[in-house]
Motif scaffolding. Sequence first.
Motif, PDB file in Angstrom:
ATOM      1  N   LEU A   1       2.509  -4.676 -17.598  1.00 40.81           N
ATOM      2  CA  LEU A   1       2.333  -5.470 -16.407  1.00 40.81           C
ATOM      3  C   LEU A   1       3.568  -5.224 -15.237  1.00 40.81           C
ATOM      4  CD1 LEU A   1       1.876  -8.355 -15.099  1.00 40.81           C
ATOM      5  CD2 LEU A   1       3.668  -9.364 -16.528  1.00 40.81           C
ATOM      6  N   GLU A   2       4.524  -4.563 -15.571  1.00 38.25           N
ATOM      7  CA  GLU A   2       5.574  -4.041 -14.460  1.00 38.25           C
ATOM      8  C   GLU A   2       4.660  -2.869 -13.872  1.00 38.25           C
ATOM      9  OE1 GLU A   2       8.315  -3.656 -11.955  1.00 38.25           O
ATOM     10  OE2 GLU A   2       8.058  -5.076 -13.423  1.00 38.25           O
ATOM     11  N   LEU A   3       4.137  -2.198 -14.549  1.00 37.27           N
ATOM     12  CA  LEU A   3       3.434  -0.735 -14.023  1.00 37.27           C
ATOM     13  C   LEU A   3       2.436  -1.190 -13.043  1.00 37.27           C
ATOM     14  CD1 LEU A   3       3.231   1.563 -17.182  1.00 37.27           C
ATOM     15  CD2 LEU A   3       4.573   1.906 -14.949  1.00 37.27           C
ATOM     16  N   ASN A   4       1.553  -2.464 -13.472  1.00 35.43           N
ATOM     17  CA  ASN A   4       0.565  -2.981 -12.532  1.00 35.43           C
ATOM     18  C   ASN A   4       1.289  -3.416 -11.191  1.00 35.43           C
ATOM     19  OD1 ASN A   4      -2.737  -3.444 -13.674  1.00 35.43           O
ATOM     20  ND2 ASN A   4      -1.022  -2.767 -14.967  1.00 35.43           N
ATOM     21  N   ARG A   5       2.415  -4.131 -11.355  1.00 31.46           N
ATOM     22  CA  ARG A   5       3.246  -4.810  -9.945  1.00 31.46           C
ATOM     23  C   ARG A   5       3.490  -3.676  -9.270  1.00 31.46           C
ATOM     24  NH1 ARG A   5       6.058  -9.395 -13.514  1.00 31.46           N
ATOM     25  NH2 ARG A   5       4.496 -11.125 -13.234  1.00 31.46           N
ATOM     26  N   GLN A   6       3.941  -2.624  -9.725  1.00 25.06           N
ATOM     27  CA  GLN A   6       4.460  -1.450  -8.881  1.00 25.06           C
ATOM     28  C   GLN A   6       3.190  -0.597  -8.141  1.00 25.06           C
ATOM     29  OE1 GLN A   6       6.523   1.107 -11.478  1.00 25.06           O
ATOM     30  NE2 GLN A   6       8.180  -0.287 -11.775  1.00 25.06           N
ATOM     31  N   ALA A   7       2.194  -0.566  -8.879  1.00 23.40           N
ATOM     32  CA  ALA A   7       0.853   0.028  -8.556  1.00 23.40           C
ATOM     33  C   ALA A   7       0.307  -0.921  -7.229  1.00 23.40           C
ATOM     34  CB  ALA A   7      -0.225   0.283  -9.284  1.00 23.40           C
ATOM     35  N   ALA A   8       0.395  -2.247  -7.409  1.00 27.49           N
ATOM     36  CA  ALA A   8      -0.136  -2.995  -6.668  1.00 27.49           C
ATOM     37  C   ALA A   8       0.715  -3.051  -5.147  1.00 27.49           C
ATOM     38  CB  ALA A   8       0.011  -4.680  -7.043  1.00 27.49           C
ATOM     39  N   ALA A   9       2.035  -2.764  -5.373  1.00 24.30           N
ATOM     40  CA  ALA A   9       2.800  -2.852  -4.293  1.00 24.30           C
ATOM     41  C   ALA A   9       2.410  -1.471  -3.420  1.00 24.30           C
ATOM     42  CB  ALA A   9       4.328  -2.648  -4.580  1.00 24.30           C
ATOM     43  N   GLN A  10       1.870  -0.501  -4.075  1.00 27.48           N
ATOM     44  CA  GLN A  10       1.418   0.711  -3.079  1.00 27.48           C
ATOM     45  C   GLN A  10      -0.082   0.566  -2.382  1.00 27.48           C
ATOM     46  OE1 GLN A  10       1.989   4.420  -5.109  1.00 27.48           O
ATOM     47  NE2 GLN A  10       2.912   3.288  -6.837  1.00 27.48           N
ATOM     48  N   MET A  11      -0.638  -0.680  -2.754  1.00 25.49           N
ATOM     49  CA  MET A  11      -2.374  -0.718  -2.439  1.00 25.49           C
ATOM     50  C   MET A  11      -2.127  -1.410  -0.872  1.00 25.49           C
ATOM     51  SD  MET A  11      -3.969  -1.653  -6.145  1.00 25.49           S
ATOM     52  CE  MET A  11      -5.503  -1.303  -5.319  1.00 25.49           C
ATOM     53  N   ARG A  12      -3.084  -1.003  -0.236  1.00 25.32           N
ATOM     54  CA  ARG A  12      -3.301  -1.457   1.202  1.00 25.32           C
ATOM     55  C   ARG A  12      -4.394  -2.473   1.228  1.00 25.32           C
ATOM     56  NH1 ARG A  12      -1.771   3.392   4.964  1.00 25.32           N
ATOM     57  NH2 ARG A  12      -3.433   4.388   3.739  1.00 25.32           N
ATOM     58  N   CYS A  13      -5.288  -2.355   0.272  1.00 25.30           N
ATOM     59  CA  CYS A  13      -6.686  -3.363   0.418  1.00 25.30           C
ATOM     60  C   CYS A  13      -6.291  -4.516  -0.291  1.00 25.30           C
ATOM     61  CB  CYS A  13      -7.669  -2.635  -0.857  1.00 25.30           C
ATOM     62  SG  CYS A  13      -7.089  -2.446  -2.491  1.00 25.30           S
ATOM     63  N   GLU A  14      -7.401  -5.425  -0.259  1.00 25.73           N
ATOM     64  CA  GLU A  14      -7.271  -6.824  -0.858  1.00 25.73           C
ATOM     65  C   GLU A  14      -7.101  -6.527  -2.579  1.00 25.73           C
ATOM     66  OE1 GLU A  14     -10.104 -10.757  -1.648  1.00 25.73           O
ATOM     67  OE2 GLU A  14     -10.526  -9.242  -0.190  1.00 25.73           O
ATOM     68  N   HIS A  15      -6.235  -7.340  -2.922  1.00 25.54           N
ATOM     69  CA  HIS A  15      -5.879  -6.873  -4.301  1.00 25.54           C
ATOM     70  C   HIS A  15      -5.276  -8.153  -4.873  1.00 25.54           C
ATOM     71  CE1 HIS A  15      -2.138  -5.791  -2.310  1.00 25.54           C
ATOM     72  NE2 HIS A  15      -1.404  -6.250  -3.397  1.00 25.54           N
ATOM     73  N   ARG A  16      -5.202  -8.262  -6.044  1.00 29.91           N
ATOM     74  CA  ARG A  16      -4.559  -9.402  -6.804  1.00 29.91           C
ATOM     75  C   ARG A  16      -4.130  -8.921  -8.132  1.00 29.91           C
ATOM     76  NH1 ARG A  16      -4.997 -14.880  -5.458  1.00 29.91           N
ATOM     77  NH2 ARG A  16      -4.407 -16.432  -7.029  1.00 29.91           N
ATOM     78  N   VAL A  17      -3.072  -9.581  -8.876  1.00 25.05           N
ATOM     79  CA  VAL A  17      -2.614  -9.370 -10.180  1.00 25.05           C
ATOM     80  C   VAL A  17      -2.811 -10.810 -10.730  1.00 25.05           C
ATOM     81  CG1 VAL A  17      -0.722  -8.627 -11.674  1.00 25.05           C
ATOM     82  CG2 VAL A  17      -0.747  -7.736  -9.649  1.00 25.05           C
ATOM     83  N   ALA A  18      -3.723 -10.584 -11.878  1.00 23.54           N
ATOM     84  CA  ALA A  18      -4.050 -11.852 -12.429  1.00 23.54           C
ATOM     85  C   ALA A  18      -3.506 -11.805 -14.029  1.00 23.54           C
ATOM     86  CB  ALA A  18      -5.600 -12.193 -12.721  1.00 23.54           C
ATOM     87  N   VAL A  19      -2.595 -12.633 -14.317  1.00 27.20           N
ATOM     88  CA  VAL A  19      -1.787 -12.731 -15.694  1.00 27.20           C
ATOM     89  C   VAL A  19      -2.593 -13.609 -16.842  1.00 27.20           C
ATOM     90  CG1 VAL A  19       0.494 -12.825 -16.872  1.00 27.20           C
ATOM     91  CG2 VAL A  19       0.201 -11.852 -14.769  1.00 27.20           C
ATOM     92  N   VAL A  20      -2.987 -13.102 -17.976  1.00 24.69           N
ATOM     93  CA  VAL A  20      -3.573 -14.051 -18.653  1.00 24.69           C
ATOM     94  C   VAL A  20      -2.532 -14.444 -19.740  1.00 24.69           C
ATOM     95  CG1 VAL A  20      -5.176 -14.070 -20.604  1.00 24.69           C
ATOM     96  CG2 VAL A  20      -5.662 -12.680 -18.503  1.00 24.69           C
ATOM     97  N   PRO A  21      -1.980 -15.538 -19.718  1.00 26.84           N
ATOM     98  CA  PRO A  21      -0.928 -16.045 -20.733  1.00 26.84           C
ATOM     99  C   PRO A  21      -1.338 -15.554 -22.309  1.00 26.84           C
ATOM    100  CG  PRO A  21      -1.443 -17.747 -19.268  1.00 26.84           C
ATOM    101  CD  PRO A  21      -2.313 -16.558 -19.185  1.00 26.84           C
ATOM    102  N   GLY A  22      -0.159 -15.314 -22.965  1.00 30.08           N
ATOM    103  CA  GLY A  22      -0.133 -15.070 -24.632  1.00 30.08           C
ATOM    104  C   GLY A  22      -0.764 -13.717 -24.692  1.00 30.08           C
ATOM    105  N   ALA A  23      -1.604 -13.092 -23.853  1.00 31.86           N
ATOM    106  CA  ALA A  23      -2.442 -11.779 -24.321  1.00 31.86           C
ATOM    107  C   ALA A  23      -1.291 -10.394 -24.362  1.00 31.86           C
ATOM    108  CB  ALA A  23      -3.610 -11.580 -23.151  1.00 31.86           C
ATOM    109  N   THR A  24      -1.661  -9.922 -25.285  1.00 35.72           N
ATOM    110  CA  THR A  24      -1.026  -8.375 -25.400  1.00 35.72           C
ATOM    111  C   THR A  24      -1.985  -7.297 -25.040  1.00 35.72           C
ATOM    112  OG1 THR A  24      -1.879  -8.442 -27.697  1.00 35.72           O
ATOM    113  CG2 THR A  24       0.305  -9.162 -27.157  1.00 35.72           C
TER     114      THR A  24
END
Length: 462
Positions: A386-409
């Motif tokens: 999750l943290e790696l995805n957030r860091q990657a998203a911070a570098q993206m300039r296109c439309e993007h979204r991080v969706a978190v599925v609660p309870g999922a590993t």
Amino acid sequence: MPFRDRVDAGRRLGQVLLPLRGGRVVVLGLPRGGVPVAAEVARALSAPLDVIMVRKLGVPSQQELAMGAIGEGGVRIVDETVVHAAGVTASEFARAEDVQRVELDQRARRIRGNRTHVPLTGQTAIIVDDGVATGSTARAACQVARALGARRVVLAVPVGAPGTIEELRRVADDVVCLETPAFFSGVGQWYQDFRPTTDAEVDRLLAESSGAASSGRTVVVDPVGTDREIDLFAGSLRLAGHLTVPGGALGLVVFAHGSGSSRHSPRNQAVAEVLNRAGLATVLFDLLTGDEERDRAKVFDIGLLGARLDAVTRWLRAEPEVHSLAVGYFGASTGAGAALWAAAEPGSDVGAVVSRGGRPDLAGPRLRDVRSPTLLIVGGRDGQVLELNRQAAAQMRCEHRVAVVPGATHLFEEPGTLQAAAELARSWFLIHLTGLPVGTRADPEGLHRSRADGSQAQDQAR
């Protein structure tokens, strides 16, 4: 076990029923388990899908013995022979009918909602269930369909007890049954996955069949397409794959699996089925040859995998079955890095990218060059990823979204979590590959409200 699940059974049944395509046909699923099977038959035949609501009327002293049946619209079937032999009085019959009529009406409101039934007058009614054991419900459905005006009644099931199938030929004009095993103890034994069908799933399948989007245009997912193993090519290199194209396909999603996986990944196959039901074609293929998979350096070579994915996409654009479809990528684990790498290729016109439990960070500096709207789905209990995805998203300039599925590993193995991820992916692809707006059934999660200026947002998937 000849059938993987009800969808698999429906597709195989639909192929056998193809000679009926083009006629005046209505496909009727018996709720609830028969509806997923019927939905695939309706797709194959380009026919409307509906449910047929029936209740068997059992003899008061011997409930398993049918003395009649009732259906919607006040339909009432009486088996005078049974009534006479069992000595059932008119008042006993009326009491039984009253009880079952209440149950029928309640179920009809719950399953059908505000939808009216498809008229059967003058039509060929194809009644579909996931299988027959005693055949009492199927028999009642055939009688009710005929009473509702059906010109011809066809009973179609994937599997049935041999004796029952023969008996049902007396009430249907034709009976189509794929399997009649000699040792038959129950319908469920002939399915690998025979989990119960929910009212919500029935509602979704009926709504998808009617296919109306609030954008003002109609999206109909009906004729049969393709579901087969294929060879794909990256240059001169041949790669094994599986192509599924539902009729009236709305877009094409190419899957990129993670390290140690393949086109046979059960999780990616489960996601692909959700997309197929929504009218999206899918390609699952092996990014590497058998010899290459033994080379661990190649398994984690994101540049190689991304280039391979891009080459296969270019090859697919020349294939007649899918050449006109907008393309999206679905990547899992390292496959997400490969998908984003390929989407960043100069001249790429990939319409959308979805990552599930992915490693978008592996695309490195290419993240800033991705132009495709990107959804990053991560498990709420997969902290490091999750943290790696957030860091990657911070570098993206296109439309993007991080969706978190609660309870999922990481592998989305917890009950309901993979389904939640698949539904998020379905919405994202339908929005960005078809242009369906916010507020349609294609966007129940409100994903299209993510900001197009490249800023990161987070969605809690339920």
